[in-house]
Design an enzyme around this catalytic site. Sequence first.
Site, mmCIF file in Angstrom:
data_model
loop_
_atom_site.group_PDB
_atom_site.id
_atom_site.type_symbol
_atom_site.label_atom_id
_atom_site.label_comp_id
_atom_site.label_asym_id
_atom_site.label_seq_id
_atom_site.Cartn_x
_atom_site.Cartn_y
_atom_site.Cartn_z
ATOM 1 N N ASP A 90 8.455 8.954 -3.859
ATOM 2 C CA ASP A 90 8.507 7.538 -3.465
ATOM 3 C C ASP A 90 7.407 6.732 -4.163
ATOM 4 O O ASP A 90 7.393 5.504 -4.082
ATOM 5 C CB ASP A 90 8.466 7.344 -1.931
ATOM 6 N N HIS A 91 6.522 7.411 -4.899
ATOM 7 C CA HIS A 91 5.445 6.720 -5.627
ATOM 8 C C HIS A 91 5.581 6.823 -7.149
ATOM 9 O O HIS A 91 4.971 6.036 -7.864
ATOM 10 C CB HIS A 91 4.085 7.271 -5.184
HETATM 11 ZN ZN LIG Z 1 4.690 7.835 0.315
HETATM 12 ZN ZN LIG Z 2 3.137 10.808 -0.147
#
Ligand SMILES: [Zn+2]
Ligand SMILES: [Zn+2]
Length: 300
Positions: A90-91
Site C-alpha cells: 500500500d506504500h
Molecule cells: Zn500501510
Molecule cells: Zn505497512
Amino acid sequence: MQPSRRTVLAAFAAMPLIGAAPAGRNRVVLLGTKGGPTPTPLRSEPATLIDLDGRAWVVDCGNGVANQLAKARMPLDRLARIFVTHNHSDHVADVGNLIEIAWSSGLKTPVTVHGPPPIRQIVRDQLAALAYDVEARIREEGRVPLAPLVSVDERAEPGLVVRDGGTMVTSALVDHETIKPAFAYRFDTPGRSIVLSGDTRYSDALVRLAKGADLLIHEAIYGPMIERMAGENAATLADHLRRSHTLAEQAGLVAARAGVKKLVLSHLVPGAGVSDAMWIAAVRKNFAGPVVVGRDLMEV
Ligand SMILES: [Zn+2]
Ligand SMILES: [Zn+2]
C-alpha cells in the site's frame, strides 16, 4: 493571425486551475488516506504530496498515486523526489508506475527515490516491467531515455536523508512489526516542519523526531472497530493491526509528547465506518491541540 506565445500563455493563465500548479507557495496535500491494500470507493491508498514551490515531493506511492496527483493539480512532470516509508504494497505498489507515468507526461528532470531496502530492487523490477512501453515511447514519441533520470537512495539507517533547496529531510526508525527497517520522515522546509509517521505502533523515536513540529501526519487505527473487521482471518488481522499500528488515542499521545502544533490523522484503518467525531474523541484522551481527520485531496 497566429496568436503570440504570450497571448496563448495569458489565455492559459485565465483558465480554471485544472492541471496547473498553484504557483509560489508550499502546500501539503493528502493524496490517499486509507491504510492497507484493498481499494475502497471513499479513500485512496497512502500517499502525500509536499509541493515545494512547484516541485513535487511524494511520500509513499500507494495504488493510484498518479491519478491523485492530477486531482491535486500537480503537474506530473514536476515530480522530483519520492520518499518511501516502508515496502508494504500500500506504500510502494505505484512507485515505478508513478515515475513512468510522470515521464510519459513530459518529465525530463531527475527523480530520486529515498527508502529502505529492498527499494532499489523494487524500483528496478517495477520499471523493468514497463520497459516495453518505455522503449516504444522513446521510439514513437521521441522521449528522452528514462533510466538516466532515476536514482535510488536506499538506506537502512536513520538520520539525515537529504538537504535540497532550503529543506532538510531527516528520518527515524519506527516499529512496524516484521517490516524492518520502517521510517518516519521529517521535512524542515523554509515555511514549516512536517512529520509523517509512516506505519508504526506507538514510537518514542517518532516522538523525538516530531519534537516541536508544526504538522504531524500520523497513521491511526480505531480500536473498537478493529475487533469487528470482517473476514475469515479477522483474529489474525486484528492481532497484527494492534502490534504494528497506532491507536488514535496513542497518536494523540505522540502529538502531546512531541508538542506538535497540529495533528492530522491519515492512513486510517478502517477507512470507513468511523465518524470524524469518533476519531477525534479518541485523540482527545491525550491531545488537546488542533486535530484534523484526513480526507483525500485535503490540504493540511
Ligand atoms: Zn500501510
Ligand atoms: Zn505497512
